[in-house]
Structure formats: C-alpha cells, structure tokens
Write an enzyme that holds these catalytic residues in place. Structure first.
Site, PDB file in Angstrom:
ATOM      1  N   SER A 253       0.841  -1.185   0.000  1.00 23.99           N
ATOM      2  CA  SER A 253       0.000   0.000   0.000  1.00 23.99           C
ATOM      3  C   SER A 253       0.874   1.231   0.000  1.00 23.99           C
ATOM      4  CB  SER A 253      -0.869   0.016   1.251  1.00 23.99           C
ATOM      5  OG  SER A 253      -0.016   0.187   2.371  1.00 23.99           O
ATOM      6  N   LYS A 254       0.338   2.303  -0.576  1.00 20.66           N
ATOM      7  CA  LYS A 254       1.198   3.478  -0.717  1.00 20.66           C
ATOM      8  C   LYS A 254       1.470   4.179   0.605  1.00 20.66           C
ATOM      9  CE  LYS A 254      -2.417   6.434  -2.616  1.00 20.66           C
ATOM     10  NZ  LYS A 254      -2.918   6.985  -3.839  1.00 20.66           N
ATOM     11  N   ARG A 255       0.739   3.799   1.621  1.00 24.56           N
ATOM     12  CA  ARG A 255       1.041   4.380   2.937  1.00 24.56           C
ATOM     13  C   ARG A 255       2.384   3.876   3.459  1.00 24.56           C
ATOM     14  NH1 ARG A 255      -3.280   6.884   6.314  1.00 24.56           N
ATOM     15  NH2 ARG A 255      -4.732   7.465   4.692  1.00 24.56           N
TER      16      ARG A 255
END
Ligand code: GLU
Length: 491
Positions: A253-255
């Site tokens: 995930s881009k987090r």
C-alpha cells in the site's frame, strides 16, 4: 492448437501501480514463451474515477519498463476497440442475451430499499446480500417497466447452494460455496457494465486463453465462471497470482511503500532492474540467480515456479539489485543512463530559468539546485522550527497539504498553489506561514529557488515523497489526529 493469448486489463484510476506492471510482466512472459500474444485492455467503465491522463501514464510507465503489447487501444489490433468505454453496445447486447435466457433480470430496487434490507441482515448477523426481490417479478411486467424508462440495474441469477470449483493453475481446485455469491449487478443504472460482465465478454471476444490476475479476484471467480456457463463459452485457464506485500506482510500500500512506477523512475531506478525485481516476485530462475534480463526470464519462464507465499516488495532489496545493474554497465552506458534520467537538456532547461538569476558563478548551481537531482533531501527538525506554529501544527500543515496534493489529478503550479492556499484557508494561516515549511520539506534548505516551481518540476511522486519524509521525521499523524484532520478536511 489455439494460440496463447493473455492480457493485462488495468483501470486508469490513479498512478500506474507496480502491481499492474508485475501482473503485466507475468502475462507477457507467459504469452511470449508460448509464441502467443499479449494484449492491453483499458477497463474504464468507472467513468467517475477513470481519466485519460491516467491511461496515458499506464502506457508510458509500462513502456518505460520494457513491457510491450501486441494489441491495445494505442496500437490497435483485430479485436478492438480495446477501451471498455467504447464497447457499451457490445455489453448491452450481451446483457440482453442473459435476460432473454432468464439468467439475469432487471432490478428496480431503490437504494433506500437496498439499505434497509442490508441493515436488517446486519442486525440479524447475516452476510449482507441482495434478497432476490426482483428476481421473482414476472419477466413480461419487468420488460414493460424497462420499456417505460424506469430506472433499473441488471443482476445475474446465482445458485444458492452447492460448491463452485475454481480450477487455478497454481492452487489446483479451489472450492467456494455458491451461497457466498451475491446476485451481482452486471449493468448499472447508467447503462454501463460492471467489471464482471465487461471482463468476461471482453476476454471471450478478444480470444483470451489464459487469465493471470491478482489473487484479490479469487473470491469472486465463481461469478465469472457462472457467466461463462450462462453464455455457453469456454472459460479461459485461470491463474491467480500472489499479491505483492509490504515488508510487514500487509498488502502493498502506498502508505507504507511508494507504489507508483513513476516514483521509481524519478528516484533513478533502471527499468531493467525494476523489471528484474518484479520478475523475482514469487518467481525465481531455475538456477536461482538474482540478476536476470527480460530475455532470460522469457526463455526460462515456467508458471509452475510461481510460489504462493506472498512476495515482499522491499525497496531496500530493489535498491541493492539496482546497484548491481548500475555497476555492471559500461561507463558509457552508465553515463547514458544518468543522461536519460535527469542530466538531459529537457530537465536542465526546466530548472535553468529558476537558477540563472540567483547565482554569481556556475559553480553555485549544484549547492542551490542539487535537490532537483536527489530522491530524498537531508532534513533536520531545526529546518521546521517555526516562528508561530508548534510542532503539532507544523505536522498538521504538512499532512493536509500532502493529502490535498495526493488527490490532484493535474500536476502544475496553479493546482499546487491552490492546494496550499486551501490549506491556509482551512487552518486560518497565511501563505507566508506555510511556505517556509514547504521550502524545508522539498529543498532541504531554508531558502532556494521558488518552491512552487520546484514542486512542479520535481513532479507529484518526489514532492509527495519528501512531504512524507518530513512527516516521518516530525512524527506521522496518529490515528486520532488523522481522523480529526480528515474531518476538518471534509467540512
Ligand atoms: N480492471 C481490473 C483491475 O484493474 C482487471 C482485473 C482482471 O485482470 O480481471 O484489476
């Protein structure tokens, strides 16, 4: 023997994702290895979220990596159009066929009714699902209501008991109970298809023989299988690829990790190294060597060597591999790679106008503008010390600007300025309170060239990355803060 045909079917709804490249790579290798064809289809039936910029970025990013397709919206081919938004009549015809055969039905239920049913089911601790209300309508009556223009969707009928056996190339037989399948909407009220109908119709009409897709789609495989059966079509061979994961094993995930291919390009990874690394996701060469080219991979490709343990996309390992690739280039190739990356006229010409008026000697260029040629910049907490704002307020500013920039579709100075202005209005701050923080995060310096221009030139990926790094240094938003700040944003 039929020719092997595979495809990648991305939805153009955001930055080009490394997961798309990973699935594309395996589909391409599989097709090439069998002397077949690899197709690119754009799944843009979600009109609100799809954009032509995002579609173009998918082409550019995949091509940058060296992934080429034989047929697609931009290269044409005998099975077009390859963009789903241009195939609306085809889906309508196929949906009509299913309704005529009694495999699908118009559903007139209002969203209020559906919400009520849902709430009731949740209260009874049942899995929310469509209750079949319109499946029992008299077909002739239903057709009359459709003809009279009443708003409706088309849903598919589903068996309520028994087991669906999904034959997966990697897992063998996977059993899923039919009772877990909802009566899926096939056509939305706007007359456009959902993923399920469009995907099955297109894979069939485009002659796709093998579908390699991400395993997040495995639970819904029975719906697709039923659709093939309803149409009386042969089902392609299915293969559910393991999902890429963050080093902590959660879904990529881009987090936690940058997921845009553009980010890796801007950071100065070589496309060959990137492709090599994606090839190592769940797969290995028979001799287990870590560095290999696309040609090597195609030559030795064997889908049975895909292992199901979630492959970890680890930026540190990718960097290590990239280092191997860089060091094995000839000096000429290395210099060429650097030129292609950022030391080229095009990029330098973007920067030059902002530097020219600020230097007295050319040797001052590098200290002033070095951040244009960096991934991250050296940050210290002192850089963010603020006359008016305390640390928490500084973090709030950075987070809100970041959120605003993350939702930008068009990246230019005006749009970036608007995000910063909007943050100022929201937090009742002046631009001059916010700008020093931007300078610090983006340039790593207290003063430099115009930071708005710098953000435009650096592009969305590096800009957001640096803001994220600043937040990490100062302390990322806690869950509670995120909630509060998001609420503020939504007001
Ligand atoms: N449009 C779908 C996606 O973006 C395609 C999935 C599939 O390969 O069927 O993931």
């Amino acid at each position: 023997m039929t020719t092997v045909r595979t495809r990648i079917a991305p939805s153009p709804t955001g930055d080009p994702h490394v997961g798309t490249a990973y699935i594309a790579l395996f589909n391409m290798c599989f097709a090439r290895q069998h002397g077949g064809q690899f197709i690119l289809r754009i799944e843009d039936t979600d009109q609100v979220r799809s954009s032509s910029e995002s579609e173009q970025q998918i082409y550019d990013a995949l091509r940058w990596l060296g992934i080429e397709w034989d047929e697609g919206p931009d290269v044409g081919g005998p099975h077009g159009p390859y963009r789903q938004s241009e195939r609306a009549t085809i889906y309508k015809e196929h949906s009509d066929i299913l309704v005529e055969k009694g495999h699908a039905f118009p559903c007139f239920c209002s969203s209020e009714r559906l919400n009520e049913v849902r709430a009731q089911q949740m209260a009874n601790k049942q899995t929310p699902a469509y209750d079949g209300h319109c499946a029992h309508l008299d077909p002739a009556d239903a057709q009359q209501r459709v003809a009279a223009g009443e708003s409706h969707v088309i849903r598919m009928k589903m068996p309520t008991e028994g087991i669906c056996v999904v034959k997966d190339m990697l897992r063998g037989d996977v059993e899923i109970g039919w009772d877990r399948m909802d009566m899926q909407v096939l056509m939305k009220a706007d007359g456009l298809p959902t993923y399920f109908l469009a995907n099955v119709v297109d894979d069939h009409l485009m002659g796709i023989t093998h579908v390699l897709r991400g395993e997040e789609w495995l639970p819904s495989a029975p719906k697709l299988i039923k659709l093939y059966e309803y149409f009386g079509w042969e089902q392609p061979v299915l293969c559910y690829m393991p999902l890429l994961r963050n080093p902590d094993k959660s879904k990529l995930s881009k987090r936690k990790n940058p997921t845009s291919i553009n980010f890796y390009e801007r950071m100065g990874y070589l496309p060959q190294a990137m492709l090599n690394y994606l090839g190592r996701m769940g797969w290995s060469m028979p001799d287990e060597r870590e560095k290999f080219s696309l040609e090597d991979m195609i030559e030795h490709f064997d889908i049975n060597r895909v292992s199901l343990g979630g492959p970890i996309f680890d930026v540190e390992k990718l960097s290590w591999l990239n280092g191997q690739w860089l060091r094995e280039l000839s000096v000429e190739q290395f210099a060429d790679a650097a030129r292609q990356w950022a030391f080229n006229t095009d990029y330098v010409m973007q920067i030059a106008p902002h530097v020219q008026g600020r230097v007295e000697t050319l040797s001052q260029i590098a200290p002033l503008a070095g951040f244009f040629f960096s991934g991250s910049v050296p940050l210290t907490a002192e850089l963010f010390a603020h006359k008016k704002l305390d640390n928490n307020q500084v973090r709030q500013v950075l987070q809100i600007v970041l959120w605003k920039l993350e939702s930008l579709r068009q990246w230019d100075k005006d749009a970036i300025t608007a995000c910063i202005n909007a943050t100022g209005e929201l937090l009742e701050l002046k631009l001059r309170d916010i700008m020093p923080l931007m300078f610090a995060a983006i340039t790593g310096q207290a003063n430099s060239v115009s930071v708005l221009d710098a953000m435009e030139i650096l592009g969305p990926d590096l800009t957001r990355f640096r803001l994220r790094q600043a937040l990490e240094l100062l302390g990322a938003a806690s869950k509670k803060e995120s909630k509060e700040w998001e609420k503020l944003l939504a007001e």
